[in-house]
Structures are given as structure tokens and as C-alpha cells.
Enzyme design. Structure first.
Site, short mmCIF file in Angstrom:
data_model
loop_
_atom_site.label_atom_id
_atom_site.label_comp_id
_atom_site.label_asym_id
_atom_site.label_seq_id
_atom_site.Cartn_x
_atom_site.Cartn_y
_atom_site.Cartn_z
CB SER A 91 1.87 10.86 -9.30
OG SER A 91 1.96 9.46 -9.32
CG ASP A 130 -1.51 9.10 -8.78
OD1 ASP A 130 -1.42 10.29 -9.11
OD2 ASP A 130 -0.58 8.28 -8.93
#
Length: 252
Positions: free
Chosen positions: A40, A152
Site C-alpha cells: 500500500s 491493495d
């Protein structure tokens, strides 16, 4: 003797500014990063560092960013927003680069939302990899890559230690942004989705980072996940947590 370490940078939206403080401490203590991984926002910082950006340069980049700089409206069946602007920012900073062009081994963790499996990105377009690793499902539209829809990596491994283990790293330092985070009452739908998203991963992360030689967990409990006005203070909190921990690790 100068010490070397492999570094895993975890996700946590704006809390990722703490990683800059960690990089500052590493530099001041003359600790060399031999390998780096990111999930991320950690993938964004890791990519910049692996391509030669100093902690000061990354600090200045972070100061200039706004949450909305990384998103654009892209209503679809898959998400509210697109994080294409994040890819554009990485491309603007690094140029047309592949992950394997980095100065030392770089990996980023994403999730194949079609199969529910972890994807470790170690080659290919670095900007696209950062987009995929930081593509929060439900908020951002998935990133298409070789026929897969990637989102993600937090869903699989928020603090990406496993790529460093697989890379045979001798000593692993990880940074967990959420270990001491306090979730607050959401003020809007983005807050709500982020709280729901990150609150599910804490226990899994504890198990995944057990193999690390050092885990830096800054106290970021007074900060929220999206207010970029907090960035200077978050960086300082990362630095203050990292400096004594890294010094003790180095002196062993």
C-alpha cells in the site's frame, strides 16, 4: 562494521509518512538497506527509496501531496475512485522504470481480487505496481495486470515480511503503522471504509511479522488515516520511534 538490513514497509494511508522518519533514522545511523518491500503506501515509499530518492527528497514529495492528488473520480462497478494519479506521480518522479531496475531488490505486495491470492510484484512497470499495491478495494478501481484484477496488498500481508524471507534476507526490519493505531468515529464514507478495511488485519499482521528481527511500531494513535495536515508530525513520530530501536539493534 556497517550493518545492512532488509526493510518491510507496511500500509496505513497517510500514516505512511512515518516511514520517512524511519528512513531518516536509518540514514543517520549509517544502516544500509539491502532489500526493500512495501504494501500500500509502503510500496510508494519503498519504490522511491529503491530508486535512489533520499529521505529528504521523499519528505519533500510527501509535503507536496494531497489525498485528492492520488485519486480521480472513476465511477464503475468496481470502485468509487481511480488511483491513476498515484501511478502518474511515480512515473513523473522515476520515469519509465521497471521494478527490476531498482538499485537493490524491490518487491511490492498486491492481492488478486479474482482469486483471493497474494501477488508479490518483483518485475514490470513500477508505477503500475505501486498503483496495484495501494488500490484499496471499494474505494479505488482495481488495477488490471496480465488479465488479473489487483487491489491493495493489505488484504494479504500489510507488513510485507515474506518477500524478504523468500529473498533470503539475513536481517529483517519491519515497520507496522497500525500496531498502536486507535480507530476513531468516521466522519465520512472514506473514513468508514478505511476503518473497516484496516481494523480487520491487526491480528493477522502479528503472526506474519514474527520472523522479523526488529519491528518498529510508532505510536500513531492520535492521528487519523486521511488528514495530510498531520504529515510533519507523523514523520516526527516515526523518527522518534525508529531512532532508539534501530540504535539498539545496531549495537547488538
Amino acid at each position: 562494521m556497517k550493518k545492512k538490513a532488509a526493510l518491510a514497509l507496511g500500509g496505513g494511508a497517510v500514516l505512511g509518512a512515518a516511514h520517512v522518519g524511519v528512513l531518516r533514522a536509518l540514514t543517520e545511523l549509517d544502516i544500509t538497506v539491502s532489500m526493500i518491500s512495501g504494501t500500500s503506501v509502503g510500496s510508494f515509499i519503498a519504490a522511491l527509496y529503491a530508486f535512489g530518492k533520499s529521505w529528504q527528497e521523499i519528505r519533500d514529495i510527501a509535503f507536496d501531496l494531497d489525498w485528492l492528488d492520488l485519486t480521480s473520480l472513476a465511477l464503475s462497478q468496481y470502485g468509487l475512485l481511480s488511483n491513476k494519479k498515484m501511478g502518474d506521480i511515480v512515473f513523473g518522479l522515476l520515469g519509465d522504470k521497471n521494478i527490476e531496475d531498482a538499485l537493490f531488490p524491490l518487491s511490492m505486495v498486491a492481492t488478486d481480487i479474482g482469486t483471493g491470492k497474494k501477488v508479490i510484484l518483483t518485475e514490470g512497470d513500477v508505477a503500475a505496481a505501486v498503483m496495484a499495491s495501494s488500490c484499496i478495494p471499494g474505494i479505488f478501481r482495481p488495477v488490471e495486470c496480465s488479465g488479473s484484477l489487483l487491489v491493495d496488498g493489505v488484504l494479504m500481508e500489510n507488513v510485507p515480511v515474506s518477500p524478504l524471507v523468500e529473498g533470503a534476507a539475513e536481517s529483517i526490519i519491519c515497520v507496522d503503522l497500525l500496531a498502536r493505531h486507535t480507530f476513531n468515529k468516521p466522519k465520512n464514507i472514506i473514513d468508514l471504509l478505511l476503518n473497516a478495511f484496516y481494523s480487520t488485519i491487526t491480528n493477522t499482521t502479528l503472526l506474519q511479522i514474527e520472523v522479523a528481527d526488529l519491528c518498529i511500531a510508532p505510536d500513531l494513535s492520535r492521528f487519523n488515516l486521511i488528514d495530510t495536515g498531520q504529515i510533519p508530525d507523523i514523520m516526527d513520530a516515526g523518527y522518534r520511534a525508529a531512532l532508539p530501536a534501530l540504535k539498539a539493534w545496531k549495537d547488538v
